[in-house]
Each structure stands twice: as structure tokens, then as C-alpha cells.
Scaffold this motif. Structure first.
Motif, PDB file in Angstrom:
ATOM      1  N   THR A 235       0.465  -4.524  17.679  1.00 46.87           N
ATOM      2  CA  THR A 235       1.543  -4.630  18.668  1.00 46.87           C
ATOM      3  C   THR A 235       1.865  -3.302  19.351  1.00 46.87           C
ATOM      4  O   THR A 235       2.021  -3.300  20.575  1.00 46.87           O
ATOM      5  N   PRO A 236       1.942  -2.164  18.651  1.00 43.17           N
ATOM      6  CA  PRO A 236       2.187  -0.930  19.407  1.00 43.17           C
ATOM      7  C   PRO A 236       1.012  -0.530  20.294  1.00 43.17           C
ATOM      8  O   PRO A 236       1.203   0.010  21.388  1.00 43.17           O
ATOM      9  N   ILE A 237      -0.201  -0.829  19.860  1.00 46.40           N
ATOM     10  CA  ILE A 237      -1.388  -0.500  20.652  1.00 46.40           C
ATOM     11  C   ILE A 237      -1.423  -1.354  21.914  1.00 46.40           C
ATOM     12  O   ILE A 237      -1.666  -0.853  23.020  1.00 46.40           O
ATOM     13  N   VAL A 238      -1.171  -2.648  21.751  1.00 45.78           N
ATOM     14  CA  VAL A 238      -1.174  -3.565  22.887  1.00 45.78           C
ATOM     15  C   VAL A 238      -0.046  -3.226  23.851  1.00 45.78           C
ATOM     16  O   VAL A 238      -0.218  -3.268  25.070  1.00 45.78           O
ATOM     17  N   ASP A 239       1.104  -2.862  23.314  1.00 46.80           N
ATOM     18  CA  ASP A 239       2.233  -2.464  24.155  1.00 46.80           C
ATOM     19  C   ASP A 239       1.874  -1.246  24.995  1.00 46.80           C
ATOM     20  O   ASP A 239       2.164  -1.192  26.197  1.00 46.80           O
ATOM     21  N   GLY A 240       1.211  -0.277  24.386  1.00 46.55           N
ATOM     22  CA  GLY A 240       0.785   0.912  25.122  1.00 46.55           C
ATOM     23  C   GLY A 240      -0.255   0.606  26.182  1.00 46.55           C
ATOM     24  O   GLY A 240      -0.204   1.136  27.301  1.00 46.55           O
ATOM     25  N   ALA A 241      -1.216  -0.258  25.845  1.00 45.79           N
ATOM     26  CA  ALA A 241      -2.252  -0.627  26.813  1.00 45.79           C
ATOM     27  C   ALA A 241      -1.659  -1.379  27.995  1.00 45.79           C
ATOM     28  O   ALA A 241      -2.006  -1.123  29.150  1.00 45.79           O
ATOM     29  N   LEU A 242      -0.732  -2.281  27.715  1.00 55.27           N
ATOM     30  CA  LEU A 242      -0.083  -3.024  28.792  1.00 55.27           C
ATOM     31  C   LEU A 242       0.781  -2.092  29.638  1.00 55.27           C
ATOM     32  O   LEU A 242       0.809  -2.213  30.866  1.00 55.27           O
ATOM     33  N   GLY A 243       1.448  -1.144  29.010  1.00 50.69           N
ATOM     34  CA  GLY A 243       2.227  -0.149  29.759  1.00 50.69           C
ATOM     35  C   GLY A 243       1.348   0.669  30.681  1.00 50.69           C
ATOM     36  O   GLY A 243       1.726   0.963  31.822  1.00 50.69           O
ATOM     37  N   LEU A 244       0.151   1.029  30.193  1.00 49.04           N
ATOM     38  CA  LEU A 244      -0.793   1.775  31.027  1.00 49.04           C
ATOM     39  C   LEU A 244      -1.203   0.945  32.238  1.00 49.04           C
ATOM     40  O   LEU A 244      -1.245   1.458  33.366  1.00 49.04           O
ATOM     41  N   LEU A 245      -1.492  -0.342  32.011  1.00 52.66           N
ATOM     42  CA  LEU A 245      -1.865  -1.209  33.129  1.00 52.66           C
ATOM     43  C   LEU A 245      -0.716  -1.352  34.122  1.00 52.66           C
ATOM     44  O   LEU A 245      -0.934  -1.337  35.341  1.00 52.66           O
ATOM     45  N   GLU A 246       0.501  -1.481  33.625  1.00 54.85           N
ATOM     46  CA  GLU A 246       1.664  -1.616  34.508  1.00 54.85           C
ATOM     47  C   GLU A 246       1.871  -0.360  35.348  1.00 54.85           C
ATOM     48  O   GLU A 246       2.123  -0.447  36.559  1.00 54.85           O
ATOM     49  N   GLU A 247       1.755   0.802  34.723  1.00 63.19           N
ATOM     50  CA  GLU A 247       1.949   2.065  35.449  1.00 63.19           C
ATOM     51  C   GLU A 247       0.877   2.280  36.503  1.00 63.19           C
ATOM     52  O   GLU A 247       1.171   2.684  37.628  1.00 63.19           O
ATOM     53  N   THR A 248      -0.372   2.018  36.140  1.00 62.02           N
ATOM     54  CA  THR A 248      -1.445   2.250  37.104  1.00 62.02           C
ATOM     55  C   THR A 248      -1.392   1.245  38.242  1.00 62.02           C
ATOM     56  O   THR A 248      -1.730   1.583  39.382  1.00 62.02           O
ATOM     57  N   ALA A 249      -0.969   0.011  37.951  1.00 61.12           N
ATOM     58  CA  ALA A 249      -0.815  -0.984  39.022  1.00 61.12           C
ATOM     59  C   ALA A 249       0.310  -0.568  39.965  1.00 61.12           C
ATOM     60  O   ALA A 249       0.189  -0.702  41.189  1.00 61.12           O
ATOM     61  N   ALA A 250       1.394  -0.038  39.406  1.00 60.84           N
ATOM     62  CA  ALA A 250       2.522   0.406  40.237  1.00 60.84           C
ATOM     63  C   ALA A 250       2.143   1.606  41.094  1.00 60.84           C
ATOM     64  O   ALA A 250       2.623   1.740  42.224  1.00 60.84           O
ATOM     65  N   ASP A 251       1.270   2.469  40.553  1.00 55.73           N
ATOM     66  CA  ASP A 251       0.830   3.647  41.299  1.00 55.73           C
ATOM     67  C   ASP A 251      -0.272   3.321  42.299  1.00 55.73           C
ATOM     68  O   ASP A 251      -0.638   4.159  43.110  1.00 55.73           O
ATOM     69  N   GLY A 252      -0.838   2.124  42.203  1.00 56.28           N
ATOM     70  CA  GLY A 252      -1.904   1.726  43.115  1.00 56.28           C
ATOM     71  C   GLY A 252      -3.246   2.330  42.777  1.00 56.28           C
ATOM     72  O   GLY A 252      -4.127   2.393  43.635  1.00 56.28           O
ATOM     73  N   GLN A 253      -3.431   2.772  41.540  1.00 54.73           N
ATOM     74  CA  GLN A 253      -4.701   3.362  41.137  1.00 54.73           C
ATOM     75  C   GLN A 253      -5.756   2.278  40.956  1.00 54.73           C
ATOM     76  O   GLN A 253      -5.451   1.127  40.655  1.00 54.73           O
ATOM     77  N   ASP A 254      -6.998   2.694  41.127  1.00 55.04           N
ATOM     78  CA  ASP A 254      -8.118   1.786  40.922  1.00 55.04           C
ATOM     79  C   ASP A 254      -8.298   1.539  39.428  1.00 55.04           C
ATOM     80  O   ASP A 254      -8.277   2.474  38.629  1.00 55.04           O
ATOM     81  N   LEU A 255      -8.461   0.300  39.050  1.00 55.87           N
ATOM     82  CA  LEU A 255      -8.605  -0.079  37.650  1.00 55.87           C
ATOM     83  C   LEU A 255      -9.842   0.557  37.026  1.00 55.87           C
ATOM     84  O   LEU A 255      -9.825   0.956  35.859  1.00 55.87           O
ATOM     85  N   GLN A 256     -10.902   0.670  37.804  1.00 58.59           N
ATOM     86  CA  GLN A 256     -12.148   1.284  37.339  1.00 58.59           C
ATOM     87  C   GLN A 256     -11.928   2.747  36.945  1.00 58.59           C
ATOM     88  O   GLN A 256     -12.489   3.221  35.962  1.00 58.59           O
ATOM     89  N   ASP A 257     -11.089   3.464  37.691  1.00 57.73           N
ATOM     90  CA  ASP A 257     -10.813   4.859  37.380  1.00 57.73           C
ATOM     91  C   ASP A 257     -10.031   5.003  36.090  1.00 57.73           C
ATOM     92  O   ASP A 257     -10.164   6.001  35.376  1.00 57.73           O
ATOM     93  N   VAL A 258      -9.206   4.033  35.783  1.00 60.89           N
ATOM     94  CA  VAL A 258      -8.341   4.111  34.602  1.00 60.89           C
ATOM     95  C   VAL A 258      -9.088   3.698  33.340  1.00 60.89           C
ATOM     96  O   VAL A 258      -9.077   4.413  32.340  1.00 60.89           O
ATOM     97  N   LEU A 259      -9.744   2.549  33.374  1.00 53.39           N
ATOM     98  CA  LEU A 259     -10.384   2.007  32.178  1.00 53.39           C
ATOM     99  C   LEU A 259     -11.856   2.372  32.058  1.00 53.39           C
ATOM    100  O   LEU A 259     -12.420   2.347  30.974  1.00 53.39           O
ATOM    101  N   GLY A 260     -12.488   2.674  33.163  1.00 52.96           N
ATOM    102  CA  GLY A 260     -13.908   2.958  33.139  1.00 52.96           C
ATOM    103  C   GLY A 260     -14.730   1.679  33.133  1.00 52.96           C
ATOM    104  O   GLY A 260     -14.219   0.585  33.355  1.00 52.96           O
ATOM    105  N   ASP A 261     -16.008   1.811  32.857  1.00 54.85           N
ATOM    106  CA  ASP A 261     -16.918   0.669  32.855  1.00 54.85           C
ATOM    107  C   ASP A 261     -16.938  -0.070  31.524  1.00 54.85           C
ATOM    108  O   ASP A 261     -17.316  -1.228  31.461  1.00 54.85           O
TER     109      ASP A 261
END
Length: 118
Positions: free
Chosen positions: A53-79
Motif C-alpha cells: 500500500t505505501p509503494i502503490v500510493d507513492g507510484a500513484l502519486g508520481l503518476l498524478e504529479e506527472t500528469a498534472a505537470d504534463g510530462q510525457d509518461l515515457q520520460d517518467v517510467l521509461g520503457d
């Protein structure tokens, strides 16, 4: 968390429903990545999944922040999303539930064999 919540897992159900509500607000490509992250992380969970649960919460927070910033998903998570999840769970050497079960089976077999031979 009460004893009853711990036994029934109702606290986990509540947390996962909250995660899914948060994930539903993400753009489509981020939701697809979220589904892949969940699928890859479950292998690193313990019997109840409470350690995730803390790991998933952190991963989801990362996705939320990068989506809000408009970053490319590929740049954040990689291949390699599986590698990303392994790093989140503790690195490439992180033990999955299969590894733990295999070690337990090997210990049990070794103990039985030592009793037969001794």
C-alpha cells in the motif's frame, strides 16, 4: 486500525477503492500505466498485500504529479515498467512471493530428507 479490520481486510479494501478513484481521474495513457504497475507490483506483495500500500500510493502519486505537470509518461517510467516496479519494490533482487514459497519448500524438503538420512 482495529483488530476486526485487520482480520477481515476491510481497511485494505477501503484503501484500494480510494486508489482506484484517484486513478480514474488520470488521463487514459496514465490509467493504462497504472494497470501495468499494479499487475507487476502484486508479485512483490506478501500474503495480505499490506506491504504494497505505501509503494502503490507513492507510484500513484508520481503518476498524478506527472500528469498534472504534463510530462510525457515515457520520460517518467521509461520503457521497462516491470523494471520500474522491481526498483520500487526494493531493486532487481527483490523477492517475489514465488521466491519465498520456493525457499520455504526447499527448507521443508531438506528438513524431511535430513530426518530420513539421519
Amino acid at each position: 486500525m482495529s483488530f476486526w479490520e485487520t482480520i477481515t481486510g476491510s481497511d485494505l479494501t477501503r484503501e484500494w477503492k480510494a486508489f482506484e478513484v484517484r486513478a480514474a481521474a488520470l488521463p487514459a495513457d496514465y490509467r493504462a500505466a497504472w494497470e501495468q504497475i499494479k499487475a507487476h507490483l502484486f508479485a512483490y506483495g506478501d500474503f495480505t498485500g499490506r506491504n504494497l500500500t505505501p509503494i502503490v500510493d507513492g507510484a500513484l502519486g508520481l503518476l498524478e504529479e506527472t500528469a498534472a505537470d504534463g510530462q510525457d509518461l515515457q520520460d517518467v517510467l521509461g520503457d521497462d515498467i516491470a523494471g520500474f516496479c522491481a526498483a520500487l519494490a526494493g531493486g532487481q533482487g527483490a523477492r517475489t512471493y514465488r521466491d519465498r514459497w520456493r525457499a520455504q519448500l526447499n527448507r521443508n524438503v531438506a528438513r524431511k530428507l535430513s530426518r530420513l538420512g539421519g
